[in-house]
Design a protein around this motif. Structure first.
Motif, PDB file in Angstrom:
ATOM      1  N   THR A   1      77.880 -74.498 -78.139  1.00  0.00           N
ATOM      2  CA  THR A   1      77.096 -75.649 -78.587  1.00  0.00           C
ATOM      3  C   THR A   1      77.118 -76.758 -77.549  1.00  0.00           C
ATOM      4  O   THR A   1      76.085 -77.363 -77.246  1.00  0.00           O
ATOM      5  CB  THR A   1      77.652 -76.178 -79.920  1.00  0.00           C
ATOM      6  OG1 THR A   1      77.550 -75.150 -80.912  1.00  0.00           O
ATOM      7  CG2 THR A   1      76.872 -77.399 -80.388  1.00  0.00           C
ATOM      8  N   GLN A   2      78.285 -77.029 -76.989  1.00  0.00           N
ATOM      9  CA  GLN A   2      78.405 -78.084 -75.975  1.00  0.00           C
ATOM     10  C   GLN A   2      77.599 -77.741 -74.728  1.00  0.00           C
ATOM     11  O   GLN A   2      76.924 -78.597 -74.147  1.00  0.00           O
ATOM     12  CB  GLN A   2      79.877 -78.285 -75.614  1.00  0.00           C
ATOM     13  CG  GLN A   2      80.121 -79.449 -74.657  1.00  0.00           C
ATOM     14  CD  GLN A   2      79.681 -80.782 -75.233  1.00  0.00           C
ATOM     15  OE1 GLN A   2      79.698 -80.982 -76.445  1.00  0.00           O
ATOM     16  NE2 GLN A   2      79.257 -81.690 -74.366  1.00  0.00           N
ATOM     17  N   ASP A   3      77.654 -76.470 -74.301  1.00  0.00           N
ATOM     18  CA  ASP A   3      76.871 -76.038 -73.138  1.00  0.00           C
ATOM     19  C   ASP A   3      75.379 -76.233 -73.387  1.00  0.00           C
ATOM     20  O   ASP A   3      74.633 -76.654 -72.499  1.00  0.00           O
ATOM     21  CB  ASP A   3      77.150 -74.558 -72.831  1.00  0.00           C
ATOM     22  CG  ASP A   3      78.582 -74.341 -72.343  1.00  0.00           C
ATOM     23  OD1 ASP A   3      79.228 -75.329 -71.938  1.00  0.00           O
ATOM     24  OD2 ASP A   3      79.037 -73.183 -72.379  1.00  0.00           O
ATOM     25  N   TYR A   4      74.940 -75.924 -74.604  1.00  0.00           N
ATOM     26  CA  TYR A   4      73.528 -76.095 -74.978  1.00  0.00           C
ATOM     27  C   TYR A   4      73.120 -77.562 -74.863  1.00  0.00           C
ATOM     28  O   TYR A   4      72.083 -77.890 -74.275  1.00  0.00           O
ATOM     29  CB  TYR A   4      73.325 -75.590 -76.408  1.00  0.00           C
ATOM     30  CG  TYR A   4      72.045 -76.035 -77.074  1.00  0.00           C
ATOM     31  CD1 TYR A   4      70.868 -75.302 -76.925  1.00  0.00           C
ATOM     32  CD2 TYR A   4      72.010 -77.186 -77.866  1.00  0.00           C
ATOM     33  CE1 TYR A   4      69.699 -75.710 -77.543  1.00  0.00           C
ATOM     34  CE2 TYR A   4      70.841 -77.596 -78.484  1.00  0.00           C
ATOM     35  CZ  TYR A   4      69.688 -76.854 -78.318  1.00  0.00           C
ATOM     36  OH  TYR A   4      68.526 -77.264 -78.928  1.00  0.00           O
ATOM     37  N   LEU A   5      73.940 -78.461 -75.419  1.00  0.00           N
ATOM     38  CA  LEU A   5      73.599 -79.885 -75.410  1.00  0.00           C
ATOM     39  C   LEU A   5      73.577 -80.439 -73.986  1.00  0.00           C
ATOM     40  O   LEU A   5      72.713 -81.251 -73.643  1.00  0.00           O
ATOM     41  CB  LEU A   5      74.592 -80.663 -76.272  1.00  0.00           C
ATOM     42  CG  LEU A   5      74.511 -80.391 -77.784  1.00  0.00           C
ATOM     43  CD1 LEU A   5      75.660 -81.072 -78.506  1.00  0.00           C
ATOM     44  CD2 LEU A   5      73.170 -80.861 -78.349  1.00  0.00           C
ATOM     45  N   VAL A   6      74.511 -80.020 -73.150  1.00  0.00           N
ATOM     46  CA  VAL A   6      74.543 -80.488 -71.764  1.00  0.00           C
ATOM     47  C   VAL A   6      73.302 -80.023 -71.020  1.00  0.00           C
ATOM     48  O   VAL A   6      72.656 -80.793 -70.297  1.00  0.00           O
ATOM     49  CB  VAL A   6      75.819 -79.974 -71.059  1.00  0.00           C
ATOM     50  CG1 VAL A   6      75.740 -80.235 -69.547  1.00  0.00           C
ATOM     51  CG2 VAL A   6      77.054 -80.646 -71.640  1.00  0.00           C
ATOM     52  N   LYS A   7      72.932 -78.743 -71.179  1.00  0.00           N
ATOM     53  CA  LYS A   7      71.764 -78.207 -70.489  1.00  0.00           C
ATOM     54  C   LYS A   7      70.484 -78.880 -70.976  1.00  0.00           C
ATOM     55  O   LYS A   7      69.606 -79.221 -70.164  1.00  0.00           O
ATOM     56  CB  LYS A   7      71.679 -76.692 -70.722  1.00  0.00           C
ATOM     57  CG  LYS A   7      70.516 -76.026 -69.984  1.00  0.00           C
ATOM     58  CD  LYS A   7      70.631 -76.178 -68.480  1.00  0.00           C
ATOM     59  CE  LYS A   7      69.505 -75.441 -67.770  1.00  0.00           C
ATOM     60  NZ  LYS A   7      69.546 -75.643 -66.308  1.00  0.00           N
ATOM     61  N   MET A   8      70.361 -79.087 -72.278  1.00  0.00           N
ATOM     62  CA  MET A   8      69.171 -79.751 -72.810  1.00  0.00           C
ATOM     63  C   MET A   8      69.065 -81.180 -72.276  1.00  0.00           C
ATOM     64  O   MET A   8      67.967 -81.673 -71.987  1.00  0.00           O
ATOM     65  CB  MET A   8      69.211 -79.759 -74.340  1.00  0.00           C
ATOM     66  CG  MET A   8      68.769 -78.460 -74.975  1.00  0.00           C
ATOM     67  SD  MET A   8      67.069 -78.056 -74.542  1.00  0.00           S
ATOM     68  CE  MET A   8      66.800 -76.612 -75.554  1.00  0.00           C
ATOM     69  N   LYS A   9      70.186 -81.853 -72.151  1.00  0.00           N
ATOM     70  CA  LYS A   9      70.174 -83.222 -71.616  1.00  0.00           C
ATOM     71  C   LYS A   9      69.681 -83.216 -70.179  1.00  0.00           C
ATOM     72  O   LYS A   9      68.878 -84.074 -69.784  1.00  0.00           O
ATOM     73  CB  LYS A   9      71.573 -83.821 -71.691  1.00  0.00           C
ATOM     74  CG  LYS A   9      71.644 -85.254 -71.189  1.00  0.00           C
ATOM     75  CD  LYS A   9      73.056 -85.817 -71.292  1.00  0.00           C
ATOM     76  CE  LYS A   9      73.106 -87.251 -70.755  1.00  0.00           C
ATOM     77  NZ  LYS A   9      74.478 -87.804 -70.814  1.00  0.00           N
ATOM     78  N   GLU A  10      70.123 -82.245 -69.376  1.00  0.00           N
ATOM     79  CA  GLU A  10      69.677 -82.153 -67.987  1.00  0.00           C
ATOM     80  C   GLU A  10      68.172 -81.908 -67.906  1.00  0.00           C
ATOM     81  O   GLU A  10      67.475 -82.542 -67.111  1.00  0.00           O
ATOM     82  CB  GLU A  10      70.423 -81.011 -67.287  1.00  0.00           C
ATOM     83  CG  GLU A  10      71.914 -81.272 -67.101  1.00  0.00           C
ATOM     84  CD  GLU A  10      72.633 -80.068 -66.508  1.00  0.00           C
ATOM     85  OE1 GLU A  10      71.969 -79.028 -66.315  1.00  0.00           O
ATOM     86  OE2 GLU A  10      73.837 -80.173 -66.238  1.00  0.00           O
ATOM     87  N   ILE A  11      67.677 -80.979 -68.737  1.00  0.00           N
ATOM     88  CA  ILE A  11      66.239 -80.675 -68.733  1.00  0.00           C
ATOM     89  C   ILE A  11      65.429 -81.902 -69.117  1.00  0.00           C
ATOM     90  O   ILE A  11      64.422 -82.239 -68.485  1.00  0.00           O
ATOM     91  CB  ILE A  11      65.938 -79.507 -69.691  1.00  0.00           C
ATOM     92  CG1 ILE A  11      66.614 -78.217 -69.200  1.00  0.00           C
ATOM     93  CG2 ILE A  11      64.433 -79.287 -69.827  1.00  0.00           C
ATOM     94  CD1 ILE A  11      66.559 -77.079 -70.194  1.00  0.00           C
TER      95      ILE A  11
END
Length: 241
Positions: free
Chosen positions: A221-231
């Motif tokens: 979940t944390q990896d998903y949120l970090v990647k979405m923030k970058e995008i």
């Protein structure tokens, strides 16, 4: 039965159609500005009809975008319901304080105590689950808003080019400067938009593709949120330029 791939539909709808529109404009403008070129009598009517079709195309394209993003949100909801929530619930009730409180309730043998315990615990569980769901869906809503903004800007530009072309064909006037301005603005970064959609799609697929595997739901979940923030930050940065 093959799984529906909205990403392909989105890309196919986006790339050839918009590219055709802009290349058609560029070709017609170049042809029209040639001293030797003759303008058919039907050309202004055809250009005006193209303007009407662009409006319908924009509406269809936006509807496809919204349908695509709805599907992505559904996949994230599925992850929250079937992966994150069970993991969180197990850890919530494995907390020593929670286990001790439950043991006291069980030992009391009172149905009223059991009901009271569950009624007190349930709202806290639902609040935490709801907060996590919102945190994971919010980037998708914001990316959808940014993509819609980009699409609307592209179609606004396309309609502006077509308006200038229609005016030129109708009057056969010298519009060299206008042609140069619009040709410069017609360089739409198709690849960038495709990359944003592909990155978002890959991130969602990484999130929901671990079903049946042993993995850390919290870290995923944390990896998903970090990647979405970058995008999202990259998309917002490009839209601000």
């Amino acid at each position: 039965m093959p799984h529906y791939r909205p990403r392909r539909a989105f890309h196919e709808a986006r790339t050839p159609t918009t590219r055709f529109v802009f290349l058609a404009f560029i070709g017609l403008l170049a042809l029209g500005m040639s001293a030797c070129a003759s303008i058919p009598a039907q050309a202004p009517e055809l250009s005006s009809e193209l303007g009407s079709r662009l409006q319908a195309l924009e509406s269809a394209h936006l509807a496809l975008l919204h349908h695509y993003m709805d599907e992505r949100r559904a996949r994230v909801n599925e992850f929250v319901n079937h992966e994150w929530t069970p993991t969180f619930t197990r850890e919530f009730f494995s907390d020593p304080e929670m286990q001790a409180a439950w043991s006291q309730v069980v030992q009391s043998g009172s149905e009223e105590d059991r009901s009271g315990y569950l009624l007190n615990v349930a709202p806290a569980l639902m609040e935490e689950i709801s907060a996590k769901r919102n945190a994971m869906l919010l980037p998708l809503y914001e990316i959808e808003r940014q993509l819609e903004q980009r699409l609307r800007e592209d179609y606004t530009q396309a309609k502006a080019i077509n308006t200038a072309l229609t005016s030129f064909l109708s009057s056969a006037a010298e519009v060299e400067q206008t042609r140069q301005d619009y040709l410069a603005r017609a360089e739409v970064n198709e690849g960038a938009l495709r990359d944003f959609v592909a990155d978002m799609d890959s991130t969602v697929n990484d999130l929901v593709g671990k079903k049946g595997q042993a993995f850390d739901a919290y870290q995923t979940t944390q990896d998903y949120l970090v990647k979405m923030k970058e995008i999202l930050e990259k998309l917002q940065s490009q839209n601000a330029d």
